[in-house]
Design a protein around this motif. Structure first.
Motif, PDB file in Angstrom:
ATOM      1  N   SER A 138     -14.332 -12.287   9.082  1.00 59.03           N
ATOM      2  CA  SER A 138     -13.967 -13.457   8.766  1.00 59.03           C
ATOM      3  C   SER A 138     -12.903 -13.768  10.096  1.00 59.03           C
ATOM      4  O   SER A 138     -11.701 -12.440   9.809  1.00 59.03           O
ATOM      5  N   GLY A 139     -12.118 -14.212  10.182  1.00 60.28           N
ATOM      6  CA  GLY A 139     -11.460 -14.672  11.273  1.00 60.28           C
ATOM      7  C   GLY A 139     -11.113 -13.407  12.222  1.00 60.28           C
ATOM      8  O   GLY A 139     -11.845 -13.101  13.120  1.00 60.28           O
ATOM      9  N   ASP A 140     -10.001 -13.535  12.280  1.00 58.81           N
ATOM     10  CA  ASP A 140      -8.881 -11.808  12.948  1.00 58.81           C
ATOM     11  C   ASP A 140      -9.610 -10.667  12.729  1.00 58.81           C
ATOM     12  O   ASP A 140      -9.270 -10.508  11.649  1.00 58.81           O
ATOM     13  N   GLU A 141     -11.499  -9.975  13.050  1.00 58.94           N
ATOM     14  CA  GLU A 141     -11.641  -9.083  12.476  1.00 58.94           C
ATOM     15  C   GLU A 141     -10.376  -7.877  12.572  1.00 58.94           C
ATOM     16  O   GLU A 141     -10.512  -6.586  10.880  1.00 58.94           O
ATOM     17  N   ILE A 142      -9.647  -7.432  13.138  1.00 62.43           N
ATOM     18  CA  ILE A 142      -8.581  -6.770  12.771  1.00 62.43           C
ATOM     19  C   ILE A 142      -7.354  -6.351  11.770  1.00 62.43           C
ATOM     20  O   ILE A 142      -6.894  -6.204  11.115  1.00 62.43           O
ATOM     21  N   SER A 143      -6.892  -8.344  11.924  1.00 64.61           N
ATOM     22  CA  SER A 143      -6.878  -7.999  10.894  1.00 64.61           C
ATOM     23  C   SER A 143      -7.262  -8.663   9.645  1.00 64.61           C
ATOM     24  O   SER A 143      -6.498  -7.723   8.150  1.00 64.61           O
ATOM     25  N   SER A 144      -8.388  -9.058   9.480  1.00 61.95           N
ATOM     26  CA  SER A 144      -9.153  -8.415   8.014  1.00 61.95           C
ATOM     27  C   SER A 144      -8.822  -7.450   7.786  1.00 61.95           C
ATOM     28  O   SER A 144      -8.644  -6.274   6.092  1.00 61.95           O
ATOM     29  N   SER A 145      -9.427  -6.321   8.391  1.00 64.12           N
ATOM     30  CA  SER A 145     -10.205  -5.001   8.216  1.00 64.12           C
ATOM     31  C   SER A 145      -8.253  -4.230   8.100  1.00 64.12           C
ATOM     32  O   SER A 145      -8.628  -3.358   7.004  1.00 64.12           O
ATOM     33  N   GLU A 146      -7.455  -5.050   8.559  1.00 66.29           N
ATOM     34  CA  GLU A 146      -6.116  -4.230   8.614  1.00 66.29           C
ATOM     35  C   GLU A 146      -5.948  -4.280   6.664  1.00 66.29           C
ATOM     36  O   GLU A 146      -4.881  -3.154   5.756  1.00 66.29           O
ATOM     37  N   ALA A 147      -5.859  -5.489   6.159  1.00 68.16           N
ATOM     38  CA  ALA A 147      -5.823  -5.796   5.146  1.00 68.16           C
ATOM     39  C   ALA A 147      -6.246  -5.000   3.725  1.00 68.16           C
ATOM     40  O   ALA A 147      -6.047  -4.102   2.590  1.00 68.16           O
ATOM     41  N   LEU A 148      -7.696  -4.996   4.352  1.00 71.82           N
ATOM     42  CA  LEU A 148      -8.748  -4.138   3.633  1.00 71.82           C
ATOM     43  C   LEU A 148      -7.942  -2.464   3.122  1.00 71.82           C
ATOM     44  O   LEU A 148      -8.335  -2.122   2.224  1.00 71.82           O
ATOM     45  N   HIS A 149      -8.203  -2.030   4.319  1.00 76.18           N
ATOM     46  CA  HIS A 149      -6.972  -0.930   4.235  1.00 76.18           C
ATOM     47  C   HIS A 149      -5.687  -0.512   3.778  1.00 76.18           C
ATOM     48  O   HIS A 149      -5.311   0.333   3.433  1.00 76.18           O
ATOM     49  N   ALA A 150      -5.060  -1.129   3.715  1.00 77.73           N
ATOM     50  CA  ALA A 150      -3.963  -1.727   2.899  1.00 77.73           C
ATOM     51  C   ALA A 150      -3.522  -1.351   2.039  1.00 77.73           C
ATOM     52  O   ALA A 150      -2.922  -0.947   0.785  1.00 77.73           O
ATOM     53  N   VAL A 151      -4.940  -2.011   1.360  1.00 75.29           N
ATOM     54  CA  VAL A 151      -4.745  -2.376  -0.132  1.00 75.29           C
ATOM     55  C   VAL A 151      -5.718  -0.973  -0.653  1.00 75.29           C
ATOM     56  O   VAL A 151      -5.476  -0.515  -1.290  1.00 75.29           O
ATOM     57  N   LEU A 152      -6.924  -0.688  -0.042  1.00 76.76           N
ATOM     58  CA  LEU A 152      -7.626   0.551  -0.310  1.00 76.76           C
ATOM     59  C   LEU A 152      -6.606   2.265  -0.657  1.00 76.76           C
ATOM     60  O   LEU A 152      -6.857   3.028  -1.245  1.00 76.76           O
ATOM     61  N   PHE A 153      -5.865   2.281   0.836  1.00 76.56           N
ATOM     62  CA  PHE A 153      -5.026   3.553   0.814  1.00 76.56           C
ATOM     63  C   PHE A 153      -3.463   3.227   0.584  1.00 76.56           C
ATOM     64  O   PHE A 153      -2.420   4.566   0.139  1.00 76.56           O
ATOM     65  N   ASP A 154      -2.830   1.847  -0.186  1.00 75.18           N
ATOM     66  CA  ASP A 154      -1.429   1.603  -0.542  1.00 75.18           C
ATOM     67  C   ASP A 154      -1.304   1.039  -1.513  1.00 75.18           C
ATOM     68  O   ASP A 154      -0.031   0.461  -1.685  1.00 75.18           O
ATOM     69  N   SER A 155      -2.539   0.315  -2.384  1.00 78.18           N
ATOM     70  CA  SER A 155      -1.931  -0.255  -3.566  1.00 78.18           C
ATOM     71  C   SER A 155      -2.255   0.762  -4.243  1.00 78.18           C
ATOM     72  O   SER A 155      -1.859   0.066  -5.675  1.00 78.18           O
ATOM     73  N   GLY A 156      -3.581   1.726  -4.708  1.00 79.88           N
ATOM     74  CA  GLY A 156      -3.743   2.905  -5.525  1.00 79.88           C
ATOM     75  C   GLY A 156      -4.424   1.454  -6.698  1.00 79.88           C
ATOM     76  O   GLY A 156      -4.799   2.011  -7.588  1.00 79.88           O
ATOM     77  N   ARG A 157      -4.973   0.080  -6.339  1.00 80.76           N
ATOM     78  CA  ARG A 157      -5.532  -0.388  -7.301  1.00 80.76           C
ATOM     79  C   ARG A 157      -7.488  -0.854  -5.833  1.00 80.76           C
ATOM     80  O   ARG A 157      -6.933  -0.228  -4.469  1.00 80.76           O
ATOM     81  N   PRO A 158      -8.574  -1.071  -6.762  1.00 80.32           N
ATOM     82  CA  PRO A 158      -9.669  -0.522  -6.029  1.00 80.32           C
ATOM     83  C   PRO A 158     -10.031  -2.438  -5.362  1.00 80.32           C
ATOM     84  O   PRO A 158      -8.864  -3.074  -5.610  1.00 80.32           O
ATOM     85  N   ALA A 159     -10.666  -2.289  -4.658  1.00 77.68           N
ATOM     86  CA  ALA A 159     -10.872  -3.802  -3.515  1.00 77.68           C
ATOM     87  C   ALA A 159     -12.354  -3.944  -3.790  1.00 77.68           C
ATOM     88  O   ALA A 159     -13.673  -3.362  -4.097  1.00 77.68           O
TER      89      ALA A 159
END
Length: 292
Positions: A138-159
């Protein structure tokens, strides 16, 4: 105990947003939950430190102004997409983006915040039951991937990663990819909300995928303690590709959702050499709940 009350949906563009909106609305209906749509708008002034040497103050100001205009355009597009979807979804109440949200009925809100997406999104994800992410093209692939990786690595919650195509029906069949790791255990805990209301649940395992830890038979026993009846099925790699074999097993089962641990190996190794996580992210045709 109600397991899902708040769903975070960060959007950086409108491409594939419709599929994420529809899936998020179905989740909100299923759990009488709140769908919190969030757009993080970057601050144009953040571009100044990145400007190269030799640029005059006027040139830097022009770059900042251009970035602000682009950010404003993107924000308006996303907001309009949300408003259009809300107008077509009258059974889900649209409310302001602040607590308390309506209890006992589905609702949704839209919010815009300034900052860096990889900081703001996981901050809000930490106080959400899970984060729904549009498909990664979706859209800017790098931006989308960074959002997912930020959730997976920095939130402690599932995506939950949405598929490309809109999924209009409720989830009825859930697959759980099991390899004995802590990441798989985290995904197992995250998928209980769906598994507890699914018609069928299957635990998928493979000798080439298994690591040191509990086996699939023990997972079935664990699920039974939550009053969830599940069977287990061994799958085989296809052309030595575990990810391809896993998705093939999901298709054979008619799965509506797959739960799996993410990046049991390092993210760098996955990016360089490939891996199950990478294959599934690139080829998923169904919602994937991932945890790390």
């Amino acid at each position: 105990m109600k397991q899902v009350s708040k769903i975070l949906l960060p959007l950086s563009s409108t491409r594939n947003a419709e599929a994420a909106f529809i899936l998020g609305a179905n989740f909100a209906r299923r759990f009488s939950a709140h769908l919190a749509v969030l757009h993080v708008r970057s601050d144009g002034r953040d571009i100044a430190p990145l400007a190269g040497e030799g640029l005059t103050g006027g040139m830097v100001e022009e770059l900042i102004s251009s970035a602000e205009k682009e950010g404003g355009r993107r924000t308006r597009e996303i907001h309009q997409a949300f408003e259009n979807f809300a107008a077509r979804t009258p059974d889900i109440e649209s409310v302001p983006p602040r607590i308390p949200f309506p209890q006992g009925r589905p609702s949704m809100s839209f919010n815009v915040l300034r900052g860096a997406e990889n900081e703001v999104v996981p901050w809000h994800a930490r106080l959400s039951d899970f984060t729904l992410v549009p498909h990664l093209d979706s859209g800017d692939e790098i931006s989308s991937s960074e959002a997912l990786h930020a959730v997976l690595f920095d939130s402690g919650r599932p995506a939950v990663i949405a598929p490309r195509e809109p999924m209009t029906h409720m989830i009825k069949r859930v697959c759980i990819a099991w390899n004995g790791t802590a990441e798989a255990a985290s995904a197992l805990r995250g998928v209980l909300a769906w598994a507890s209301v699914a018609e069928r649940v299957r635990v998928l395992h493979c000798d080439d995928y298994q690591r040191r830890g509990p086996d699939a038979r023990e997972v079935v026993d664990y699920l039974s303690m939550h009053n969830i009846t599940a069977d287990r099925q061994e799958f085989l790699p296809i052309d030595r590709d575990i990810g391809r074999g896993l998705l093939g097993a999901c298709q054979d089962f008619g799965a509506d959702m797959l739960a799996m641990g993410a990046y049991s190996h390092s993210r760098l190794r996955q990016l360089i050499l490939g891996g199950v996580t990478r294959h599934v992210l690139e080829h998923n045709m169904l919602p994937i709940i991932m945890s790390r």
